[in-house]
Design a protein around this motif. Structure first.
Motif, PDB file in Angstrom:
ATOM      1  N   LEU A 192       0.852  -1.181   0.000  1.00  0.00           N
ATOM      2  CA  LEU A 192       0.000   0.000   0.000  1.00  0.00           C
ATOM      3  C   LEU A 192       0.892   1.237   0.000  1.00  0.00           C
ATOM      4  N   HIS A 193       0.318   2.364  -0.377  1.00  0.00           N
ATOM      5  CA  HIS A 193       1.114   3.564  -0.562  1.00  0.00           C
ATOM      6  C   HIS A 193       0.603   4.704   0.307  1.00  0.00           C
ATOM      7  N   GLN A 194       1.558   5.471   0.829  1.00  0.00           N
ATOM      8  CA  GLN A 194       1.286   6.762   1.446  1.00  0.00           C
ATOM      9  C   GLN A 194       2.195   7.767   0.760  1.00  0.00           C
ATOM     10  N   LEU A 195       1.599   8.686   0.005  1.00  0.00           N
ATOM     11  CA  LEU A 195       2.387   9.687  -0.698  1.00  0.00           C
ATOM     12  C   LEU A 195       2.867  10.737   0.291  1.00  0.00           C
ATOM     13  N   CYS A 196       4.129  11.090   0.177  1.00  0.00           N
ATOM     14  CA  CYS A 196       4.730  12.028   1.121  1.00  0.00           C
ATOM     15  C   CYS A 196       4.040  13.387   1.024  1.00  0.00           C
ATOM     16  N   THR A 197       3.429  13.830   2.097  1.00  0.00           N
ATOM     17  CA  THR A 197       2.705  15.096   2.085  1.00  0.00           C
ATOM     18  C   THR A 197       3.654  16.291   2.062  1.00  0.00           C
ATOM     19  N   GLN A 198       4.892  16.108   2.519  1.00  0.00           N
ATOM     20  CA  GLN A 198       5.852  17.202   2.436  1.00  0.00           C
ATOM     21  C   GLN A 198       6.154  17.530   0.980  1.00  0.00           C
ATOM     22  N   HIS A 199       6.317  16.499   0.159  1.00  0.00           N
ATOM     23  CA  HIS A 199       6.517  16.725  -1.272  1.00  0.00           C
ATOM     24  C   HIS A 199       5.268  17.348  -1.901  1.00  0.00           C
ATOM     25  N   LEU A 200       4.099  16.908  -1.477  1.00  0.00           N
ATOM     26  CA  LEU A 200       2.855  17.469  -2.016  1.00  0.00           C
ATOM     27  C   LEU A 200       2.719  18.949  -1.658  1.00  0.00           C
ATOM     28  N   LEU A 201       3.088  19.323  -0.439  1.00  0.00           N
ATOM     29  CA  LEU A 201       3.005  20.720  -0.026  1.00  0.00           C
ATOM     30  C   LEU A 201       3.980  21.584  -0.828  1.00  0.00           C
TER      31      LEU A 201
ATOM     32  N   ASP B  43       4.934  20.903  -3.859  1.00  0.00           N
ATOM     33  CA  ASP B  43       4.373  20.989  -5.209  1.00  0.00           C
ATOM     34  C   ASP B  43       3.207  21.964  -5.265  1.00  0.00           C
ATOM     35  N   LEU B  44       2.418  22.031  -4.204  1.00  0.00           N
ATOM     36  CA  LEU B  44       1.314  22.997  -4.163  1.00  0.00           C
ATOM     37  C   LEU B  44       1.851  24.425  -4.132  1.00  0.00           C
ATOM     38  N   GLU B  45       2.930  24.634  -3.398  1.00  0.00           N
ATOM     39  CA  GLU B  45       3.533  25.967  -3.388  1.00  0.00           C
ATOM     40  C   GLU B  45       4.093  26.312  -4.755  1.00  0.00           C
ATOM     41  N   ASP B  46       4.655  25.307  -5.421  1.00  0.00           N
ATOM     42  CA  ASP B  46       5.172  25.532  -6.773  1.00  0.00           C
ATOM     43  C   ASP B  46       4.030  25.811  -7.747  1.00  0.00           C
ATOM     44  N   ALA B  47       2.878  25.141  -7.553  1.00  0.00           N
ATOM     45  CA  ALA B  47       1.737  25.343  -8.441  1.00  0.00           C
ATOM     46  C   ALA B  47       1.112  26.719  -8.266  1.00  0.00           C
ATOM     47  N   ALA B  48       1.307  27.323  -7.103  1.00  0.00           N
ATOM     48  CA  ALA B  48       0.706  28.639  -6.870  1.00  0.00           C
ATOM     49  C   ALA B  48       1.407  29.736  -7.660  1.00  0.00           C
ATOM     50  N   GLN B  49       2.635  29.513  -8.102  1.00  0.00           N
ATOM     51  CA  GLN B  49       3.371  30.569  -8.789  1.00  0.00           C
ATOM     52  C   GLN B  49       2.847  30.846 -10.199  1.00  0.00           C
ATOM     53  N   PRO B  50       2.568  29.827 -11.023  1.00  0.00           N
ATOM     54  CA  PRO B  50       2.015  30.153 -12.346  1.00  0.00           C
ATOM     55  C   PRO B  50       0.547  30.581 -12.298  1.00  0.00           C
ATOM     56  N   TYR B  51      -0.120  30.395 -11.162  1.00  0.00           N
ATOM     57  CA  TYR B  51      -1.516  30.817 -11.017  1.00  0.00           C
ATOM     58  C   TYR B  51      -1.617  31.743  -9.805  1.00  0.00           C
TER      59      TYR B  51
ATOM     60  N   GLY C 208      -3.385  27.466  -2.202  1.00  0.00           N
ATOM     61  CA  GLY C 208      -3.263  27.791  -0.788  1.00  0.00           C
ATOM     62  C   GLY C 208      -4.284  27.075   0.062  1.00  0.00           C
ATOM     63  N   GLN C 209      -5.540  26.958  -0.435  1.00  0.00           N
ATOM     64  CA  GLN C 209      -6.578  26.272   0.337  1.00  0.00           C
ATOM     65  C   GLN C 209      -6.247  24.797   0.502  1.00  0.00           C
ATOM     66  N   ALA C 210      -5.781  24.150  -0.557  1.00  0.00           N
ATOM     67  CA  ALA C 210      -5.421  22.737  -0.460  1.00  0.00           C
ATOM     68  C   ALA C 210      -4.248  22.535   0.497  1.00  0.00           C
ATOM     69  N   ALA C 211      -3.248  23.425   0.420  1.00  0.00           N
ATOM     70  CA  ALA C 211      -2.089  23.290   1.301  1.00  0.00           C
ATOM     71  C   ALA C 211      -2.480  23.511   2.758  1.00  0.00           C
ATOM     72  N   ASP C 212      -3.281  24.533   3.035  1.00  0.00           N
ATOM     73  CA  ASP C 212      -3.698  24.802   4.414  1.00  0.00           C
ATOM     74  C   ASP C 212      -4.534  23.646   4.969  1.00  0.00           C
TER      75      ASP C 212
ATOM     76  N   ALA D  85     -13.311  16.417   9.447  1.00  0.00           N
ATOM     77  CA  ALA D  85     -14.395  16.565   8.464  1.00  0.00           C
ATOM     78  C   ALA D  85     -14.325  17.897   7.724  1.00  0.00           C
ATOM     79  N   ALA D  86     -14.181  18.994   8.456  1.00  0.00           N
ATOM     80  CA  ALA D  86     -14.205  20.314   7.822  1.00  0.00           C
ATOM     81  C   ALA D  86     -13.000  20.498   6.888  1.00  0.00           C
ATOM     82  N   ASP D  87     -11.842  20.056   7.327  1.00  0.00           N
ATOM     83  CA  ASP D  87     -10.647  20.213   6.495  1.00  0.00           C
ATOM     84  C   ASP D  87     -10.683  19.297   5.285  1.00  0.00           C
ATOM     85  N   LEU D  88     -11.315  18.139   5.402  1.00  0.00           N
ATOM     86  CA  LEU D  88     -11.462  17.255   4.246  1.00  0.00           C
ATOM     87  C   LEU D  88     -12.323  17.915   3.169  1.00  0.00           C
TER      88      LEU D  88
END
Length: 496
Positions: free
Chosen positions: A310-319, A321-329, A336-340, A366-369
């Motif tokens: 089974l897999h658990q994707l590293c959330t540090q890498h995801l965070l 990548d989300l910061e990197d995705a915020a730059q072109p948009y 920011g909402q997904a990262a928070d 629940a609320a953060d999901l």
């Protein structure tokens, strides 16, 4: 002025048609060039924007010319963090010893103002005590062991056995302490071979040869082969593993000698393997022997090809990548909402773990999901796929599709708090120097370590990439490095 003849108009129209056709062709060529230059500019801007906050680059690269440093992280609490030791952090001080190893009395010397010699003065007892912690001067000594022969009454002759680690009769060898120093400096601190010999010579007065120091890596590896096999077996049976792969230069020469150090670790054990990032190397590591384990990793494609895990994707890498995705948009809200929301979910899991729970409570997540899933949906609606089956998709689109399609692999840590949300532990273990860890012996192909405790190192150091001679794998050296629990230099003498 006479009107042009019909023939002249026809010729003019034909010329204009040719010019229009040429201009249209030229415009089409320029449009293609503009598109290519725009794509090139976007790639260059993305490369320049990469830093330690939105990619896997080390913080030391943030101040390179042209680099955009990462945005400052939000301060915790009131933002007034004081310098020095923080509240709750373990302290260290020089404690007074009630049983000192040595006590040395001090008496006043010289003459009193009245002219009397103070050596004849009356002793009134201890007026003040001072304790000084120091190490004795270390000097190498030569010990000659003379093996005697004795004759029994029966006539049989017995010869004394040489001490452990001694060479042939009539030869000189270095003892276990000098060998332990060499391994300690090479493996723990990655001191180059020549410098390691210089340090030992400066400390002891006897400088070993560079060849002797270098040979200690293979000799130490042989001494811990059994421990490496045991740690490998224990890692394979673990329910949760963190995995990572770190680039590593092996030996002198060009960058083509670059290898990858594969890491598989639990909270207590770590096993290493030296190879590359190919599936062949992954199959030669511990991964094919895993069964129903949860693998925490950085989304490298080879991990998805490992069967039965089974897999658990590293959330540090995801965070990142989300910061990197915020730059072109820059005007988009979803990165920011997904990262928070993801950070809040990690905090909820950590809080539940501290409370001794097996899973994060539903009411705490629940609320953060909802915020996380809504951010992903909005992002997918704003960042459309590029048409074409073989078209290269935007990194932001690929990230959003991963968050959507692999949500169970992203948030698996919420349902089982034994699973860490990040692979930072393996990332830290992939750096050969760990603050606070004392390695016993080393070899480079299948390395294992038993950590001093169950906490990861607090800072990643990439000293392996410096290419010091202490990291070179000698010809014919078998694999493996064992980092033993807080072993002292005396316990490291087993490397002989």
């Amino acid at each position: 002025m006479a009107a042009p003849a019909d023939d002249d108009l026809a010729v003019l129209a034909e010329i204009q048609g040719v010019l229009i056709e040429v201009l249209e062709t030229r415009n089409a060529e320029l449009a293609v060039q503009v598109t290519e230059l725009a794509e090139r500019l976007a790639r260059l801007e993305r490369a320049v924007s990469r830093n330690s906050g939105n990619s896997g680059m080390p913080p030391s690269a943030d101040d390179l010319p042209g680099k955009i440093p990462p945005a400052p992280k939000p301060k915790r609490g009131d933002g007034k963090k004081r310098q020095g030791k923080q509240r709750g952090a373990p302290g260290a001080h020089l404690a007074w010893s009630e049983n000192p190893d040595k006590t040395e009395p001090l008496f006043p010397r010289g003459a009193c103002g009245c002219g009397m010699d103070l050596k004849d003065a009356e002793d009134l007892g201890v007026a003040a005590s001072h304790q000084v912690i120091d190490t004795p001067a270390v000097t190498a000594t030569v010990t000659q062991y003379d093996g005697h022969a004795v004759a029994c009454a029966c006539g049989k002759v017995h010869v004394a056995a040489p001490p452990a680690g001694a060479g042939e009769a009539g030869t000189v060898t270095y003892g276990p302490n000098v060998q332990a120093w060499a391994v300690f400096l090479l493996v723990m601190h990655h001191v180059p071979v020549e410098r390691c010999a210089d340090v030992i010579g400066a400390l002891t007065g006897t400088r070993p040869s560079d060849g002797f120091v270098h040979s200690m890596i293979a000799r130490a590896a042989k001494a811990v082969r059994g421990a490496g096999m045991l740690i490998r077996a224990l890692v394979i049976t673990a329910a949760v593993l963190c995995a990572d792969e770190t680039p590593l230069r092996v030996g002198p020469g060009p960058k083509t000698r670059k290898k990858y150090l594969l890491v598989a670790c639990t909270s207590l054990l770590t096993y290493y393997f030296l190879g590359d990032r190919s599936m062949k190397t992954f199959d030669a590591f511990v991964f094919p022997d895993l069964s129903a384990a949860v693998l925490v990793h950085d989304r490298y494609q080879n991990y998805d090809a490992i069967p039965g895990v089974l897999h658990q994707l590293c959330t540090q890498h995801l965070l990142r990548d989300l910061e990197d995705a915020a730059q072109p948009y820059p005007d988009a809200i979803w990165p920011g909402q997904a990262a928070d929301a993801l950070r809040a979910l990690i905090h909820a899991a950590n809080t539940a773990r501290d409370q001794g729970l097996a899973a994060a409570p539903d009411d705490a997540t629940a609320a953060d999901l909802v915020l996380f899933r809504n951010a992903v949906r909005v992002g997918l609606s704003e960042v459309r796929r590029v048409p074409g089956a073989k078209s290269k998709q935007e990194p932001g689109r690929m990230l959003l599709e991963c968050l959507k399609e692999r949500e169970s692999d992203v948030l698996r840590f919420l349902g089982d708090l034994r699973i860490p949300p990040t692979s930072n532990q393996a990332d830290y273990a992939g750096s050969p120097v760990m603050p606070g860890w004392c390695p016993g012996v080393a070899r480079w192909c299948g390395q294992a370590r038993a950590d001093r405790d169950n906490s990861a190192a607090q800072r990643l150091s990439r000293n392996a990439s410096r290419g010091s001679l202490g990291l070179y794998r000698p010809a014919g050296t078998p694999g493996g490095v064992v980092r033993a629990r807080a072993c002292s230099l005396s316990s490291m003498s087993a490397c002989r």
